[in-house]
Design an enzyme around this catalytic site. Structure first.
Site, PDB file in Angstrom:
ATOM      1  CB  SER A  79      -0.941  -0.061   1.210  1.00 10.96           C
ATOM      2  OG  SER A  79      -1.891   0.982   1.184  1.00 10.96           O
TER       3      SER A  79
ATOM      4  NE  ARG B 297      -9.668   2.051  10.503  1.00 16.58           N
ATOM      5  CZ  ARG B 297      -8.588   1.459  10.011  1.00 16.58           C
ATOM      6  NH1 ARG B 297      -7.781   2.132   9.214  1.00 16.58           N
ATOM      7  NH2 ARG B 297      -8.301   0.220  10.311  1.00 16.58           N
TER       8      ARG B 297
ATOM      9  CG  ASP C  94      -6.747  -1.774  -4.513  1.00 18.85           C
ATOM     10  OD1 ASP C  94      -7.366  -0.755  -4.162  1.00 18.85           O
ATOM     11  OD2 ASP C  94      -5.594  -2.046  -4.131  1.00 18.85           O
TER      12      ASP C  94
ATOM     13  CG  HIS D 124      -6.005  -1.078  -0.670  1.00 16.18           C
ATOM     14  ND1 HIS D 124      -4.943  -1.140  -1.559  1.00 16.18           N
ATOM     15  CD2 HIS D 124      -5.512  -0.521   0.460  1.00 16.18           C
ATOM     16  CE1 HIS D 124      -3.864  -0.630  -0.974  1.00 16.18           C
ATOM     17  NE2 HIS D 124      -4.173  -0.257   0.249  1.00 16.18           N
ATOM     18  CG  ASP D 125      -8.150  -3.681   4.160  1.00 20.06           C
ATOM     19  OD1 ASP D 125      -7.105  -3.011   4.040  1.00 20.06           O
ATOM     20  OD2 ASP D 125      -8.984  -3.494   5.067  1.00 20.06           O
TER      21      ASP D 125
END
Length: 367
Positions: A146, A215, A313, A346-347
């Site tokens: 990342s 967040r 992503d 993405h995670d």
């Protein structure tokens, strides 16, 4: 939770920053696993995303689970019985490294917004100080995930010859407008929280609402719509779990985001978050290639690389990983490009451990 495993490297004083400004008496935190060989040729450096600490995995000094626990250890994909693994906490992060929350030696007060403008080049240069301090001339492999993947590109372009092989994980050669837009909104949420107070908050008046929204926005972009649909559909909360406010939480997905946000708030310094977020926007490998991404990447001299991306992503889209692979190939490296179909977006590198283990472990075993 113990921090006995955390070690510190002092940065040269003054430590000059890319965008002007300098730090005095600065340091970065790092942790290590495995044993450095006598030839010092088995070192693997890991650079992290925006929020993780240097504690990537448990070790003898700190048994708590690390953020990449399933990947690092004896017999795992990043096999510590063979590799000496170093994970550095980014300069500017509040997990042990000098950051906006650190004391400014010139004033005896926290830096807050007097911290110099931070770039990922500074993050890379600080990590390189750690490596040099350990007596390592050349890394066997540099892994960046990342934001850490961008820092890794900076590391290789700024320190030619210091890296033999590279694993690029879910990253980009520059931030795209979508990623910049999301991060801009995250920063705005923090700055609009009255408790932020132009960076002069305290523990008692911490900008919880701003950090919470930042967040939540992050978590939404770290996963894919496919995963949200599969996990939550339109499931509503049981009446006793709803709040009574007009327009309050009603759907399961809202409650999930709230839980994520509550776990994050108060664990990260808001000013440090702002600095690292903006550093991610600024990074552009094209600066090293007269405005061309390909020319910038061509300045990186390594033997082998593996570039991993995920089709779902939205923050660092697959075509950006393809650019990295093409550029490193044009520079003369043997490059494996791995496109995964993980639904986690993405995670995925934190969640889809079987696929990432297979790719990363396979690549490292051939070095």
């Amino acid at each position: 939770m113990t921090h006995d495993a955390r070690r510190y490297a002092a940065l040269p004083s003054p430590f000059a920053m890319k965008r002007g400004g300098e730090l005095h008496g600065a340091r970065v935190a790092y942790e290590t696993w495995g044993t450095l060989s006598e030839a010092r040729d088995n070192a693997v450096l890991l650079l992290t995303g925006l929020s993780p600490s240097a504690h990537a995995a448990s070790n003898a000094d700190d048994a708590s689970e690390g953020w990449w626990e399933a990947m690092i250890g004896p017999g795992k994909a990043i096999d510590t019985s063979r590799w000496f693994v170093i994970c550095v906490n980014s300069l500017g992060s509040d997990k042990g490294s000098t950051c906006a929350a650190s004391i400014n030696p010139a004033t005896g007060e926290p830096y807050r917004l007097d911290f110099p403008e931070l770039s990922l080049e500074d993050v890379a240069n600080a990590a390189q100080v750690v490596v040099q301090g350990l007596g390592i001339e050349q890394l066997a492999c540099l892994i960046g995930c990342s934001m850490g993947g961008m820092s890794a590109l900076a590391y290789m372009v700024l320190h030619p010859g210091s890296v033999r092989a590279h694993i690029s994980v879910d990253t980009a050669p520059q931030a795209q407008p979508f990623a910049i837009a999301i991060r801009s909104l995250q920063r705005e949420a923090i700055r609009l929280d009255p408790h932020w107070n132009k960076g002069r908050y305290s523990d008692g008046s911490y900008p919880s609402d701003g950090m919470s929204i930042a967040r939540k926005l992050g978590v939404i972009t770290y996963r894919s719509a496919m995963e949200w649909n599969g996990r939550f559909a339109r499931i509503r909360l049981d009446p006793e779990r709803r709040d009574d406010n007009p327009f309050g939480l009603e759907f399961e997905v809202e409650s999930y985001l709230e839980g994520h946000a509550q776990r994050f708030v108060h664990t990260f310094d808001p000013n440090s978050y702002l600095y690292l977020s903006r550093a991610s926007d600024w990074f552009d490998i094209a600066e090293y290639g007269n405005g061309s991404i390909m020319e910038g990447l061509k300045r990186i001299r390594i033997e082998k690389a593996m570039v991993i991306g995920v089709s779902t992503d939205i923050l660092f889209p697959l075509e950006q990983q393809e650019q990295i692979a093409e550029g490193l190939r044009a520079a003369g490296a043997a490059v494996d490009f791995v496109a995964l179909d993980s639904p986690q977006g993405h995670d995925a590198f934190l969640v889809d451990i079987p696929n990432y283990s297979r790719a990363i472990g396979g690549f490292l075993s051939q070095l």
